[in-house]
Design an enzyme around this catalytic site. Structure first.
Site, PDB file in Angstrom:
ATOM      1  N   THR A 103       0.796  -1.204   0.037  1.00 41.75           N
ATOM      2  CA  THR A 103       0.042  -0.014   0.022  1.00 41.75           C
ATOM      3  C   THR A 103       0.826   1.336   0.017  1.00 41.75           C
ATOM      4  O   THR A 103       2.208   1.174  -0.107  1.00 41.75           O
ATOM      5  CB  THR A 103      -1.126  -0.022   1.293  1.00 41.75           C
ATOM      6  N   LYS A 133       3.436   1.481  -3.928  1.00 40.74           N
ATOM      7  CA  LYS A 133       2.797   0.720  -4.938  1.00 40.74           C
ATOM      8  C   LYS A 133       3.752   0.998  -6.268  1.00 40.74           C
ATOM      9  O   LYS A 133       3.570  -0.215  -7.180  1.00 40.74           O
ATOM     10  CB  LYS A 133       1.526   1.231  -5.144  1.00 40.74           C
ATOM     11  N   ALA A 156      -7.677  13.057 -10.817  1.00 38.47           N
ATOM     12  CA  ALA A 156      -6.457  12.627 -11.753  1.00 38.47           C
ATOM     13  C   ALA A 156      -5.403  12.344 -10.738  1.00 38.47           C
ATOM     14  O   ALA A 156      -4.590  12.515 -10.856  1.00 38.47           O
ATOM     15  CB  ALA A 156      -6.215  13.821 -12.449  1.00 38.47           C
ATOM     16  N   GLY A 212      -3.915   9.040  -7.917  1.00 36.96           N
ATOM     17  CA  GLY A 212      -3.422   7.730  -8.137  1.00 36.96           C
ATOM     18  C   GLY A 212      -4.250   6.831  -8.622  1.00 36.96           C
ATOM     19  O   GLY A 212      -4.236   6.068  -9.477  1.00 36.96           O
ATOM     20  N   ALA A 213      -5.688   6.970  -7.954  1.00 33.28           N
ATOM     21  CA  ALA A 213      -6.689   6.131  -8.383  1.00 33.28           C
ATOM     22  C   ALA A 213      -7.332   6.345  -9.742  1.00 33.28           C
ATOM     23  O   ALA A 213      -7.623   5.503 -10.451  1.00 33.28           O
ATOM     24  CB  ALA A 213      -7.809   5.987  -7.188  1.00 33.28           C
ATOM     25  N   LEU A 247     -15.748   5.985  -5.462  1.00 28.19           N
ATOM     26  CA  LEU A 247     -14.577   4.998  -4.944  1.00 28.19           C
ATOM     27  C   LEU A 247     -14.687   5.218  -3.522  1.00 28.19           C
ATOM     28  O   LEU A 247     -13.828   4.264  -3.148  1.00 28.19           O
ATOM     29  CB  LEU A 247     -13.390   5.555  -5.531  1.00 28.19           C
TER      30      LEU A 247
HETATM   31  P1  NAP Z   1      -5.024  11.460  -4.550  1.00 24.32           P
HETATM   32  O1  NAP Z   1      -3.848  10.840  -5.333  1.00 24.32           O
HETATM   33  O2  NAP Z   1      -4.668  12.079  -3.539  1.00 24.32           O
HETATM   34  O3  NAP Z   1      -5.942  12.448  -5.599  1.00 24.32           O
HETATM   35  C1  NAP Z   1      -6.912  13.167  -5.131  1.00 24.32           C
HETATM   36  C2  NAP Z   1      -7.728  13.547  -6.267  1.00 24.32           C
HETATM   37  O4  NAP Z   1      -8.884  14.605  -5.622  1.00 24.32           O
HETATM   38  C3  NAP Z   1      -6.949  14.536  -6.982  1.00 24.32           C
HETATM   39  O5  NAP Z   1      -7.713  14.620  -8.481  1.00 24.32           O
HETATM   40  C4  NAP Z   1      -7.446  15.890  -6.560  1.00 24.32           C
HETATM   41  O6  NAP Z   1      -7.344  17.181  -7.472  1.00 24.32           O
HETATM   42  C5  NAP Z   1      -8.871  15.844  -6.077  1.00 24.32           C
HETATM   43  N1  NAP Z   1      -9.236  16.657  -5.085  1.00 24.32           N
HETATM   44  C6  NAP Z   1      -9.048  16.555  -3.743  1.00 24.32           C
HETATM   45  N2  NAP Z   1      -9.471  17.394  -2.936  1.00 24.32           N
HETATM   46  C7  NAP Z   1     -10.035  18.446  -3.736  1.00 24.32           C
HETATM   47  C8  NAP Z   1     -10.803  19.318  -3.761  1.00 24.32           C
HETATM   48  N3  NAP Z   1     -11.153  19.957  -2.837  1.00 24.32           N
HETATM   49  N4  NAP Z   1     -11.553  20.134  -4.965  1.00 24.32           N
HETATM   50  C9  NAP Z   1     -11.268  19.164  -6.217  1.00 24.32           C
HETATM   51  N5  NAP Z   1     -10.559  18.370  -6.218  1.00 24.32           N
HETATM   52  C10 NAP Z   1     -10.004  17.563  -5.159  1.00 24.32           C
HETATM   53  O7  NAP Z   1      -6.004  10.190  -4.135  1.00 24.32           O
HETATM   54  P2  NAP Z   1      -6.258   8.708  -4.600  1.00 24.32           P
HETATM   55  O8  NAP Z   1      -5.295   7.800  -4.106  1.00 24.32           O
HETATM   56  O9  NAP Z   1      -6.455   8.660  -6.092  1.00 24.32           O
HETATM   57  O10 NAP Z   1      -7.788   8.461  -3.979  1.00 24.32           O
HETATM   58  C11 NAP Z   1      -8.836   9.225  -4.520  1.00 24.32           C
HETATM   59  C12 NAP Z   1     -10.227   8.630  -3.669  1.00 24.32           C
HETATM   60  O11 NAP Z   1     -10.234   7.276  -3.843  1.00 24.32           O
HETATM   61  C13 NAP Z   1     -10.051   8.395  -2.263  1.00 24.32           C
HETATM   62  O12 NAP Z   1     -11.111   9.033  -1.740  1.00 24.32           O
HETATM   63  C14 NAP Z   1      -9.889   7.048  -1.597  1.00 24.32           C
HETATM   64  O13 NAP Z   1     -10.323   6.910  -0.538  1.00 24.32           O
HETATM   65  C15 NAP Z   1     -10.461   6.514  -3.201  1.00 24.32           C
HETATM   66  N6  NAP Z   1      -9.977   4.833  -3.103  1.00 24.32           N
HETATM   67  C16 NAP Z   1     -10.868   3.815  -2.970  1.00 24.32           C
HETATM   68  C17 NAP Z   1     -10.323   2.667  -3.167  1.00 24.32           C
HETATM   69  C18 NAP Z   1     -11.222   1.484  -2.757  1.00 24.32           C
HETATM   70  O14 NAP Z   1     -10.893   0.501  -2.913  1.00 24.32           O
HETATM   71  N7  NAP Z   1     -12.564   1.822  -2.758  1.00 24.32           N
HETATM   72  C19 NAP Z   1      -9.230   2.514  -3.634  1.00 24.32           C
HETATM   73  C20 NAP Z   1      -8.364   3.543  -3.739  1.00 24.32           C
HETATM   74  C21 NAP Z   1      -8.633   4.806  -3.685  1.00 24.32           C
HETATM   75  P3  NAP Z   1      -5.934  17.813  -7.914  1.00 24.32           P
HETATM   76  O15 NAP Z   1      -5.368  17.072  -8.790  1.00 24.32           O
HETATM   77  O16 NAP Z   1      -6.535  18.946  -8.401  1.00 24.32           O
HETATM   78  O17 NAP Z   1      -5.311  18.083  -6.728  1.00 24.32           O
END
Ligand code: NAP
Length: 289
Positions: free
Chosen positions: A66, A70, A131, A133-134, A226
């Site tokens: 994790t 990754k 945009a 990691g997920a 997600l």
């Molecule tokens: P991350 O890499 O931190 O990416 C966060 C994303 O959210 C970016 O696109 C960011 O936009 C956007 N964001 C954050 N705050 C914002 C705001 N106030 N206004 C507009 N956009 C905002 O996170 P990640 O790892 O990809 O995870 C994303 C989500 O998926 C999380 O909620 C996580 O819990 C969920 N997830 C779920 C699973 C599952 O098994 N169900 C697995 C993985 C992830 P910018 O690029 O503009 O900063």
């Protein structure tokens, strides 16, 4: 009972204290009568190579990986599965003769979860929000599964463009269309599958949602968030209020574990096993429909 034949699996990351993976795997081992234990292994920065080599030397059967390892873990593996290599991220290590082979069951899990709900990707027009990691992995999965077009909306346009360049380059066609989040009004006038892959709306910020405008939700026939905590996100509620179907990310989380368990133990779990884990995790996390 733990004895001389017990096999060990685990999760490496930093931190790993809050992981629910031990509950998924230990309850499955219990249910299926497998002599296996699954434990968290916190790995400090700089110790990843030693951890992977050490795990192999200790005959560890399989590992989950994790945050933040990754991508970094890939260079320490003997082999990488095609989907994981394309995504550039591995969350599951499977023991092979020469070392570990890496897989991405986050995405095979999402694919299985979506297919189980009857959600199609092939030929579909999809809105993907986020945009990070997920979202990057979801974009790759959509392209691989033959999506027609994926409108990739993000607050930071540059990040959406990077993903589009990478994924379109890999598949040799323009499947990902990067867009600024605030330009959602320019989306074509039709109904979409929308995948919410930002962290907006995650507990304790249950009242927040990535797009407030109710008109946006008229364009969604199916919304897939997600996020699974809260169990019903504001995004899901807005999709439903506009007449669409909505799902959270808990099944995705469960299936990433199920896929890993199947790879390690060379078994196929049935629908009852999946429901069993789903109920167990809901109970453990205090999630309610
Ligand atoms: P991350 O890499 O931190 O990416 C966060 C994303 O959210 C970016 O696109 C960011 O936009 C956007 N964001 C954050 N705050 C914002 C705001 N106030 N206004 C507009 N956009 C905002 O996170 P990640 O790892 O990809 O995870 C994303 C989500 O998926 C999380 O909620 C996580 O819990 C969920 N997830 C779920 C699973 C599952 O098994 N169900 C697995 C993985 C992830 P910018 O690029 O503009 O900063």
């Amino acid at each position: 009972m733990i004895n001389g034949q017990t096999r060990t699996c685990g999760i490496i990351g930093n931190p790993v204290k809050h992981t629910i993976s031990p509950i998924i795997h230990n309850s499955l081992a219990d249910r299926l009568g497998h002599n296996l234990v699954y434990v968290p292994f916190p790995v400090k920065e700089g110790d990843l190579e030693a951890a992977v080599k050490g795990a192999y030397a200790l005959d560890i059967l399989g590992m989950n990986v994790t945050v933040p390892y990754k991508s970094e873990v890939i260079k320490h593996l003997a082999e990488v599965d095609e989907l994981a290599a394309g995504i550039g991220a591995v969350n599951t290590l499977v023991r092979t003769d020469g070392g570990y082979k890496g897989y991405n069951t986050d995405m095979s899990g999402l694919w299985r979860a979506m297919s189980g709900e009857g959600i199609r990707i092939e030929g579909e027009e999809i809105i993907l929000i986020g945009a990070g990691g997920a979202a990057r992995a979801v974009a790759y999965l959509c392209a691989k599964q033959g999506a027609g077009k994926v409108y990739l909306l993000n607050r930071t346009l540059e990040k959406a463009k990077l993903i589009a360049d990478e994924v379109n380059g890999s598949f040799g066609r323009t499947v990902i269309v990067p867009m600024l989040l605030s330009d959602y009004t320019e989306l074509p006038d039709r109904k979409f599958l929308a995948i919410q892959a930002t962290s907006v709306g995650l507990e304790p910020h249950d009242d927040e949602v990535i797009i407030e405008d109710e008109a946006f939700y008229q364009k969604i026939h199916t919304g897939y968030d997600l996020i699974y905590k809260p169990f019903n996100t504001r995004f899901m509620k807005l999709v439903r209020a506009a007449g669409g179907q909505a799902y959270n990310g808990l099944k995705m989380l469960i299936y990433q574990g199920i896929d890993a368990y199947e790879l390690w133990n060379d078994v196929k779990l049935n629908a009852e096993d999946v429901e069993f884990v789903y109920d167990r995790i809901k109970e453990e996390m205090g999630l309610q429909a």
